[in-house]
Design a protein around this motif. Structure first.
Motif, PDB file in Angstrom:
ATOM      1  N   ARG A  80       0.821  -1.205   0.000  1.00 11.61           N
ATOM      2  CA  ARG A  80       0.000   0.000   0.000  1.00 11.61           C
ATOM      3  C   ARG A  80       0.856   1.256   0.000  1.00 11.61           C
ATOM      4  O   ARG A  80       0.500   2.264  -0.630  1.00 11.61           O
ATOM      5  CB  ARG A  80      -0.925  -0.009   1.230  1.00 11.61           C
ATOM      6  CG  ARG A  80      -1.906   1.156   1.278  1.00 11.61           C
ATOM      7  CD  ARG A  80      -2.763   1.189   0.052  1.00 11.61           C
ATOM      8  NE  ARG A  80      -3.598   2.368   0.009  1.00 11.61           N
ATOM      9  CZ  ARG A  80      -4.267   2.791  -1.063  1.00 11.61           C
ATOM     10  NH1 ARG A  80      -4.181   2.101  -2.197  1.00 11.61           N
ATOM     11  NH2 ARG A  80      -5.000   3.870  -1.005  1.00 11.61           N
ATOM     12  N   LEU A  81       1.988   1.209   0.689  1.00  8.87           N
ATOM     13  CA  LEU A  81       2.861   2.376   0.772  1.00  8.87           C
ATOM     14  C   LEU A  81       3.489   2.706  -0.570  1.00  8.87           C
ATOM     15  O   LEU A  81       3.781   3.881  -0.862  1.00  8.87           O
ATOM     16  CB  LEU A  81       3.961   2.114   1.808  1.00  8.87           C
ATOM     17  CG  LEU A  81       4.811   3.299   2.252  1.00  8.87           C
ATOM     18  CD1 LEU A  81       3.935   4.390   2.839  1.00  8.87           C
ATOM     19  CD2 LEU A  81       5.864   2.854   3.257  1.00  8.87           C
ATOM     20  N   ILE A  82       3.681   1.694  -1.408  1.00  6.33           N
ATOM     21  CA  ILE A  82       4.221   1.956  -2.747  1.00  6.33           C
ATOM     22  C   ILE A  82       3.242   2.779  -3.563  1.00  6.33           C
ATOM     23  O   ILE A  82       3.633   3.660  -4.349  1.00  6.33           O
ATOM     24  CB  ILE A  82       4.548   0.616  -3.448  1.00  6.33           C
ATOM     25  CG1 ILE A  82       5.695  -0.088  -2.722  1.00  6.33           C
ATOM     26  CG2 ILE A  82       4.902   0.850  -4.907  1.00  6.33           C
ATOM     27  CD1 ILE A  82       6.000  -1.463  -3.274  1.00  6.33           C
ATOM     28  N   VAL A  83       1.956   2.518  -3.381  1.00  7.87           N
ATOM     29  CA  VAL A  83       0.928   3.236  -4.143  1.00  7.87           C
ATOM     30  C   VAL A  83       0.694   4.623  -3.566  1.00  7.87           C
ATOM     31  O   VAL A  83       0.752   5.637  -4.268  1.00  7.87           O
ATOM     32  CB  VAL A  83      -0.387   2.431  -4.167  1.00  7.87           C
ATOM     33  CG1 VAL A  83      -1.460   3.191  -4.919  1.00  7.87           C
ATOM     34  CG2 VAL A  83      -0.151   1.058  -4.792  1.00  7.87           C
ATOM     35  N   ASP A  84       0.411   4.688  -2.268  1.00  2.72           N
ATOM     36  CA  ASP A  84       0.081   5.974  -1.658  1.00  2.72           C
ATOM     37  C   ASP A  84       0.172   5.827  -0.142  1.00  2.72           C
ATOM     38  O   ASP A  84       0.025   4.732   0.402  1.00  2.72           O
ATOM     39  CB  ASP A  84      -1.327   6.418  -2.053  1.00  2.72           C
ATOM     40  CG  ASP A  84      -1.643   7.833  -1.606  1.00  2.72           C
ATOM     41  OD1 ASP A  84      -0.671   8.575  -1.354  1.00  2.72           O
ATOM     42  OD2 ASP A  84      -2.828   8.181  -1.516  1.00  2.72           O
ATOM     43  N   LEU A  85       0.409   6.961   0.518  1.00  2.00           N
ATOM     44  CA  LEU A  85       0.449   6.993   1.972  1.00  2.00           C
ATOM     45  C   LEU A  85      -0.927   7.378   2.494  1.00  2.00           C
ATOM     46  O   LEU A  85      -1.325   8.542   2.449  1.00  2.00           O
ATOM     47  CB  LEU A  85       1.504   8.005   2.449  1.00  2.00           C
ATOM     48  CG  LEU A  85       1.586   8.216   3.967  1.00  2.00           C
ATOM     49  CD1 LEU A  85       1.931   6.912   4.667  1.00  2.00           C
ATOM     50  CD2 LEU A  85       2.607   9.292   4.305  1.00  2.00           C
ATOM     51  N   THR A  86      -1.667   6.372   2.978  1.00  2.00           N
ATOM     52  CA  THR A  86      -3.000   6.637   3.501  1.00  2.00           C
ATOM     53  C   THR A  86      -2.923   6.940   4.997  1.00  2.00           C
ATOM     54  O   THR A  86      -1.908   6.681   5.656  1.00  2.00           O
ATOM     55  CB  THR A  86      -3.923   5.434   3.266  1.00  2.00           C
ATOM     56  OG1 THR A  86      -3.324   4.260   3.857  1.00  2.00           O
ATOM     57  CG2 THR A  86      -4.094   5.195   1.766  1.00  2.00           C
ATOM     58  N   ASP A  87      -4.009   7.457   5.536  1.00  3.11           N
ATOM     59  CA  ASP A  87      -4.011   7.892   6.929  1.00  3.11           C
ATOM     60  C   ASP A  87      -3.886   6.738   7.912  1.00  3.11           C
ATOM     61  O   ASP A  87      -3.404   6.925   9.036  1.00  3.11           O
ATOM     62  CB  ASP A  87      -5.303   8.673   7.228  1.00  3.11           C
ATOM     63  CG  ASP A  87      -5.377   9.976   6.457  1.00  3.11           C
ATOM     64  OD1 ASP A  87      -4.307  10.480   6.054  1.00  3.11           O
ATOM     65  OD2 ASP A  87      -6.496  10.483   6.252  1.00  3.11           O
ATOM     66  N   ASP A  88      -4.320   5.520   7.531  1.00  6.04           N
ATOM     67  CA  ASP A  88      -4.306   4.405   8.473  1.00  6.04           C
ATOM     68  C   ASP A  88      -2.953   3.700   8.549  1.00  6.04           C
ATOM     69  O   ASP A  88      -2.715   2.926   9.481  1.00  6.04           O
ATOM     70  CB  ASP A  88      -5.378   3.382   8.087  1.00  6.04           C
ATOM     71  CG  ASP A  88      -5.081   2.733   6.744  1.00  6.04           C
ATOM     72  OD1 ASP A  88      -4.596   3.452   5.841  1.00  6.04           O
ATOM     73  OD2 ASP A  88      -5.352   1.528   6.595  1.00  6.04           O
ATOM     74  N   ILE A  89      -2.058   3.962   7.613  1.00  2.00           N
ATOM     75  CA  ILE A  89      -0.778   3.259   7.581  1.00  2.00           C
ATOM     76  C   ILE A  89       0.076   3.534   8.818  1.00  2.00           C
ATOM     77  O   ILE A  89       0.612   2.594   9.425  1.00  2.00           O
ATOM     78  CB  ILE A  89      -0.012   3.580   6.281  1.00  2.00           C
ATOM     79  CG1 ILE A  89      -0.659   2.843   5.107  1.00  2.00           C
ATOM     80  CG2 ILE A  89       1.453   3.195   6.388  1.00  2.00           C
ATOM     81  CD1 ILE A  89       0.037   3.049   3.784  1.00  2.00           C
ATOM     82  N   PRO A  90       0.258   4.785   9.258  1.00  2.00           N
ATOM     83  CA  PRO A  90       1.084   5.005  10.466  1.00  2.00           C
ATOM     84  C   PRO A  90       0.565   4.257  11.689  1.00  2.00           C
ATOM     85  O   PRO A  90       1.359   3.690  12.455  1.00  2.00           O
ATOM     86  CB  PRO A  90       1.019   6.525  10.656  1.00  2.00           C
ATOM     87  CG  PRO A  90       0.756   7.072   9.295  1.00  2.00           C
ATOM     88  CD  PRO A  90      -0.141   6.069   8.656  1.00  2.00           C
TER      89      PRO A  90
END
Length: 350
Positions: free
Chosen positions: A195-205
């Motif tokens: 997912r991080l390769i595509v985009d940094l979403t709010d739930d990742i951190p």
């Protein structure tokens, strides 16, 4: 013949549940292991001295709930064959993982994943145990994954030779539960990385913080268990007793291997957190740059509007009917000029 309360740890017999709770408080389950290794479970039972000496090579696995306040006084009265140090550790609230050998007795405390109705969780609970030559006592305050797994195995017909082999099986199930949790951590890190390769979403951190925290906790768990097993292997050489035929070499090897895997997952989560931090810092810098450009573009317009807003005489275009049009053209022209200058300097492409 002694009465029913002189040594209630001798054997197991079926009785109604109310009487069982009175006679053996806090008992979660009981297994009688026969000489051929087969196990018989008792859901409703009492422990009496009437059958002392029966069963030949049979021995017992008794599992207690330490949350029941009646367990401690009951076992202190009934467990005559258990060494005092082992019994106190069994009933204590000590949260330090340890493994000891005392004559013909093996006892200690190991941490395990807490088991709920939905399966193992991320929480950790403590398994207290004592293994003598004819008895295995285990106790806990929360449901534990390893105990449930071994219980299901015995119900399915798995045979066990003696109490130390059963204890080995329980400890290996502790390691197996942590191993499964480590595999889940690896899958979670794979999903976060994709997912991080595509985009940094709010739930990742948040997901990454939970994953790294669990990896750190599992590493501490495994490191402490490995140290406890290592000390046991050194101390057991200076003691004797049938209970000390418990083999811990393969347990130590699995702990070492699994700890390396968990450390790798922890380091991987740390690297992903650093990448997320860099992404978030870069995003913040971009937002600040955009805010700076907007402020710079409209700065001349703000200066001009402030000048025309002064309450003094002699302002240009004050009495001209087309003054508003000329002032707006002046504002737009000033902002456009600044925008052109920033573009020529290449600041808008950064």
């Amino acid at each position: 013949m002694p009465n029913a309360q002189s040594n209630p740890l001798s054997t197991v017999s079926d009785v109604p549940s109310t009487a069982a709770q009175d006679a053996c408080p806090g008992l979660v389950w009981a297994f009688r292991i026969r000489g051929d290794g087969t196990a018989e479970e008792f859901a409703e039972c009492t422990l009496t001295a009437a059958d002392q000496g029966r069963g030949g090579e049979d021995w017992l696995w008794l599992h207690f709930n330490l949350a029941d306040a009646r367990v401690a006084p009951y076992l202190r009265t009934a467990a005559h064959d258990v060494p005092p140090a082992a019994l106190e550790l069994l009933l204590s609230a000590d949260d330090h993982q340890q493994l000891h050998a005392d004559g013909a007795c093996v006892y200690g405390v190991f941490a395990d994943l807490v088991y709920r109705l939905g399966g193992p969780t991320d929480d950790l609970g403590l398994l207290h145990f004592v293994a003598t030559e004819r008895l295995l006592l285990t106790a806990r305050r929360d449901g534990l994954n390893a105990l449930e797994a071994v219980r299901r195995s015995l119900r399915a017909g798995t045979c066990t030779k003696n109490q130390t082999e059963l204890l080995e099986t329980i400890l290996l199930q502790v390691v197996a539960g942590v191993e499964q949790k480590a595999e889940d951590l690896g899958d979670e890190l794979d999903a976060i990385e994709e997912r991080l390769i595509v985009d940094l979403t709010d739930d990742i951190p948040k997901r990454l913080a939970r994953t790294r925290r669990l990896a750190v906790r599992l590493h501490r768990l495994l490191a402490t268990q490995r140290a406890a097993v290592g000390r046991f292997e050194q101390n057991v050489l200076r003691t004797t007793g049938k209970a000390h035929d418990m083999r811990t070499g393969h347990i130590a090897q699995r702990l070492d291997w699994l700890d390396h895997e968990v450390v790798a997952l922890r380091d991987r989560a740390h690297l992903l957190q650093e990448e997320v931090s860099l992404r978030m810092t870069d995003q913040t810098n971009r937002n600040l740059q955009l805010l700076t450009i907007v402020t710079t573009v409209f700065l001349p317009a703000s200066v001009i509007s402030s000048i025309f807003g002064m309450n003094v005489g002699g302002l240009p275009l004050e009495h001209d009917r087309t003054g508003f049009v000329w002032s707006m053209l002046l504002l737009i022209s000033a902002s456009g000029l600044v925008f052109w200058i920033l573009r020529r300097l290449g600041m808008l492409r950064r």
